[in-house]
Structure formats: structure tokens, C-alpha cells
Write a protein that holds these residues in place. Structure first.
Motif, PDB file in Angstrom:
ATOM      1  N   PHE A   1      47.163  69.457  45.840  1.00  0.00           N
ATOM      2  CA  PHE A   1      45.426  69.249  45.183  1.00  0.00           C
ATOM      3  C   PHE A   1      45.075  68.622  43.972  1.00  0.00           C
ATOM      4  N   ALA A   2      45.512  69.032  42.965  1.00  0.00           N
ATOM      5  CA  ALA A   2      45.416  69.091  41.862  1.00  0.00           C
ATOM      6  C   ALA A   2      45.492  67.342  41.466  1.00  0.00           C
ATOM      7  N   SER A   3      46.307  66.597  41.671  1.00  0.00           N
ATOM      8  CA  SER A   3      46.765  65.210  41.611  1.00  0.00           C
ATOM      9  C   SER A   3      45.606  64.665  42.561  1.00  0.00           C
ATOM     10  N   VAL A   4      45.067  65.345  43.074  1.00  0.00           N
ATOM     11  CA  VAL A   4      43.722  64.619  43.952  1.00  0.00           C
ATOM     12  C   VAL A   4      42.889  64.172  43.570  1.00  0.00           C
ATOM     13  N   TYR A   5      42.254  65.551  43.261  1.00  0.00           N
ATOM     14  CA  TYR A   5      41.050  65.562  42.224  1.00  0.00           C
ATOM     15  C   TYR A   5      41.511  64.954  41.213  1.00  0.00           C
ATOM     16  N   LYS A   6      42.523  64.803  40.265  1.00  0.00           N
ATOM     17  CA  LYS A   6      42.381  63.653  39.182  1.00  0.00           C
ATOM     18  C   LYS A   6      42.035  62.180  39.563  1.00  0.00           C
ATOM     19  N   LYS A   7      42.779  61.839  40.896  1.00  0.00           N
ATOM     20  CA  LYS A   7      43.181  60.815  41.235  1.00  0.00           C
ATOM     21  C   LYS A   7      41.781  59.943  41.528  1.00  0.00           C
ATOM     22  N   TYR A   8      41.133  61.156  42.739  1.00  0.00           N
ATOM     23  CA  TYR A   8      39.411  60.523  42.835  1.00  0.00           C
ATOM     24  C   TYR A   8      37.883  61.243  42.491  1.00  0.00           C
ATOM     25  N   ALA A   9      38.660  62.079  41.231  1.00  0.00           N
ATOM     26  CA  ALA A   9      36.963  62.540  41.293  1.00  0.00           C
ATOM     27  C   ALA A   9      36.621  61.620  40.628  1.00  0.00           C
ATOM     28  N   ASP A  10      36.634  61.246  39.362  1.00  0.00           N
ATOM     29  CA  ASP A  10      35.695  59.894  38.921  1.00  0.00           C
ATOM     30  C   ASP A  10      35.161  58.585  40.017  1.00  0.00           C
ATOM     31  N   ASP A  11      36.073  58.227  40.592  1.00  0.00           N
ATOM     32  CA  ASP A  11      35.810  57.323  41.221  1.00  0.00           C
ATOM     33  C   ASP A  11      34.491  57.425  42.710  1.00  0.00           C
ATOM     34  N   LEU A  12      34.801  59.002  42.778  1.00  0.00           N
ATOM     35  CA  LEU A  12      33.790  59.190  44.285  1.00  0.00           C
ATOM     36  C   LEU A  12      32.860  59.598  43.396  1.00  0.00           C
ATOM     37  N   HIS A  13      32.878  60.299  42.126  1.00  0.00           N
ATOM     38  CA  HIS A  13      31.138  60.969  41.458  1.00  0.00           C
ATOM     39  C   HIS A  13      30.226  59.308  41.086  1.00  0.00           C
ATOM     40  N   ASN A  14      31.441  58.307  40.532  1.00  0.00           N
ATOM     41  CA  ASN A  14      30.930  56.708  40.654  1.00  0.00           C
ATOM     42  C   ASN A  14      30.223  55.916  41.573  1.00  0.00           C
ATOM     43  N   PHE A  15      30.993  56.326  43.214  1.00  0.00           N
ATOM     44  CA  PHE A  15      30.211  55.938  43.599  1.00  0.00           C
ATOM     45  C   PHE A  15      29.157  56.391  44.565  1.00  0.00           C
ATOM     46  N   LEU A  16      29.022  57.907  44.218  1.00  0.00           N
ATOM     47  CA  LEU A  16      27.903  58.758  44.634  1.00  0.00           C
ATOM     48  C   LEU A  16      26.849  57.734  43.808  1.00  0.00           C
ATOM     49  N   TYR A  17      26.996  58.549  42.801  1.00  0.00           N
ATOM     50  CA  TYR A  17      26.022  57.804  42.035  1.00  0.00           C
ATOM     51  C   TYR A  17      25.354  56.470  41.347  1.00  0.00           C
ATOM     52  N   TYR A  18      26.890  55.128  42.002  1.00  0.00           N
ATOM     53  CA  TYR A  18      26.326  54.037  42.222  1.00  0.00           C
ATOM     54  C   TYR A  18      24.967  53.900  43.201  1.00  0.00           C
ATOM     55  N   LYS A  19      25.720  54.223  44.320  1.00  0.00           N
ATOM     56  CA  LYS A  19      24.595  54.038  45.369  1.00  0.00           C
ATOM     57  C   LYS A  19      23.616  55.118  45.649  1.00  0.00           C
ATOM     58  N   TYR A  20      23.154  55.942  45.353  1.00  0.00           N
ATOM     59  CA  TYR A  20      22.452  56.930  45.414  1.00  0.00           C
ATOM     60  C   TYR A  20      21.227  57.045  43.717  1.00  0.00           C
ATOM     61  N   GLY A  21      22.762  57.339  43.255  1.00  0.00           N
ATOM     62  CA  GLY A  21      21.537  57.260  41.172  1.00  0.00           C
ATOM     63  C   GLY A  21      21.763  58.604  41.566  1.00  0.00           C
ATOM     64  N   GLU A  22      20.879  59.137  40.327  1.00  0.00           N
ATOM     65  CA  GLU A  22      20.982  60.811  39.355  1.00  0.00           C
ATOM     66  C   GLU A  22      20.134  61.787  40.696  1.00  0.00           C
ATOM     67  N   GLN A  23      19.455  61.302  41.043  1.00  0.00           N
ATOM     68  CA  GLN A  23      18.428  62.374  41.786  1.00  0.00           C
ATOM     69  C   GLN A  23      19.334  63.118  42.706  1.00  0.00           C
ATOM     70  N   PHE A  24      20.357  62.988  43.241  1.00  0.00           N
ATOM     71  CA  PHE A  24      20.921  63.442  44.680  1.00  0.00           C
ATOM     72  C   PHE A  24      22.003  64.224  44.241  1.00  0.00           C
ATOM     73  N   ASN A  25      22.205  64.435  42.788  1.00  0.00           N
ATOM     74  CA  ASN A  25      23.542  65.156  41.914  1.00  0.00           C
ATOM     75  C   ASN A  25      25.174  65.068  42.546  1.00  0.00           C
ATOM     76  N   PRO A  26      25.207  62.937  41.951  1.00  0.00           N
ATOM     77  CA  PRO A  26      26.741  63.049  42.725  1.00  0.00           C
ATOM     78  C   PRO A  26      27.182  64.103  42.286  1.00  0.00           C
ATOM     79  N   ARG A  27      27.439  64.323  40.727  1.00  0.00           N
ATOM     80  CA  ARG A  27      28.559  66.118  40.794  1.00  0.00           C
ATOM     81  C   ARG A  27      28.659  66.797  41.271  1.00  0.00           C
ATOM     82  N   ASP A  28      27.455  66.879  41.584  1.00  0.00           N
ATOM     83  CA  ASP A  28      27.205  68.307  42.922  1.00  0.00           C
ATOM     84  C   ASP A  28      28.274  68.044  44.449  1.00  0.00           C
ATOM     85  N   LYS A  29      27.835  66.925  44.896  1.00  0.00           N
ATOM     86  CA  LYS A  29      28.333  66.583  45.611  1.00  0.00           C
ATOM     87  C   LYS A  29      30.158  66.379  46.054  1.00  0.00           C
ATOM     88  N   THR A  30      30.090  65.778  44.782  1.00  0.00           N
ATOM     89  CA  THR A  30      32.237  65.543  44.019  1.00  0.00           C
ATOM     90  C   THR A  30      32.329  66.948  44.323  1.00  0.00           C
TER      91      THR A  30
END
Length: 174
Positions: free
Chosen positions: A15-44
């Protein structure tokens, strides 16, 4: 990451390795697609919590797909909710009542008379009466609160009723 891609990710290391591998990519995906207003960190974080809850059902090979789908759906649900809220806010709300103008006038006049009648009570009567009738306290509670006997409170309340009956037409005790 472990070699077996069909292994589930309930193992903390996996689980830790999955987190390290995908957490930043997932955050960036949400941030670029929807912006900061939908809290991409929280959704990640929420997506990873859901992954942990479903770790027995999700294999390592499906983890990325699961995370991105879950996070994307969370944001889409937020967007739907905001649309409903916005639609409700824009709806025309009822600005009228079913009462006749005469009823409204009579109510206002009665409230004025009631305020005047209350002002004619002594402070002790007014306090005891309002604690009993407005706040719903029992005679015993009021007596303890004011530091007097229950009989004194009963006398104050009933003498307040006498004054109100004289000042207000049709005033009834309940």
C-alpha cells in the motif's frame, strides 16, 4: 513494489509503495482537471482511504485505475451537489403568506398590547412568568434558580396572570 501484480494491497508495504507511486499523479490529475476549488488533496486522500477499505478486492495491477476512477467520481459528485445547491438558491422562494392583511394587523396590535402589559408587571412577576411560559421551566426549577420558595414563584406567576387578564381582552391561562 512486489513482483506479483495480482497480489492484493492489504500489505502495508504494498500500500505504501502504491501511495508513493500514484499520490502525486492523482493530485495533479484532479488539480489540472477540476482546479483547486474541489480540494484535490482531500479527494486524493479519500481515494486512498477507499482503496484501503477495499484492499482485499483490488489487486496491484488495478490500483491505479481504481484510485483515478474513485477520485474522479468524488469530484463529479461534488459538482452535482453544487449544481443542486445553486439551483435551489436561484429558485424563487415564496414571498407571501396566506394570512389576510387584517389578521397580520391584529397580530401586530396584540403583540404591542402584550408588550405593554408585560411592562406593567413587576420585575419579579415578569421574570417568573417568562421563565415559566416562554422557557417552559417548572415552578420548582424557577424557585431553585431564583433562590426563593416554590410558593413565592407560584404567587408571582398567578399575580402576573391577573395583571395580564386585566390588560388584555380575551387572555386565557394555559
Amino acid at each position: 513494489m512486489p513482483k506479483d501484480i495480482n497480489q492484493n494491497i492489504c500489505n502495508e508495504r504494498a500500500f505504501a509503495s502504491v501511495y508513493k507511486k500514484y499520490a502525486d499523479d492523482l493530485h495533479n490529475f484532479l488539480y489540472y482537471k477540476y482546479g483547486e476549488q474541489f480540494n484535490p488533496r482531500d479527494k486524493t486522500q479519500d481515494a486512498f482511504m477507499k482503496l484501503w477499505d477495499n484492499c482485499k478486492d483490488v489487486t496491484l495491477s488495478k490500483a491505479k485505475s481504481f484510485l483515478f476512477t474513485v477520485a474522479n467520481n468524488m469530484v463529479l459528485n461534488d459538482i452535482k451537489h453544487q449544481k443542486v445547491v445553486l439551483k435551489h438558491q436561484q429558485a424563487n422562494h415564496k414571498n407571501y403568506t396566506n394570512e389576510t392583511p387584517e389578521f397580520v394587523l391584529e397580530t401586530n396590535q396584540f403583540l404591542e398590547k402584550y408588550q405593554k402589559a408585560l411592562s406593567k408587571l413587576t420585575e419579579d412577576q415578569r421574570v417568573a412568568f417568562l421563565l415559566n411560559k416562554v422557557e417552559g421551566k417548572k415552578h420548582k426549577e424557577i424557585a431553585e434558580f431564583l433562590g426563593v420558595t416554590q410558593k413565592v414563584i407560584e404567587y408571582r406567576i398567578y399575580s402576573a396572570f391577573d395583571v395580564l387578564k386585566k390588560e388584555l381582552e380575551g387572555f386565557k391561562i394555559k
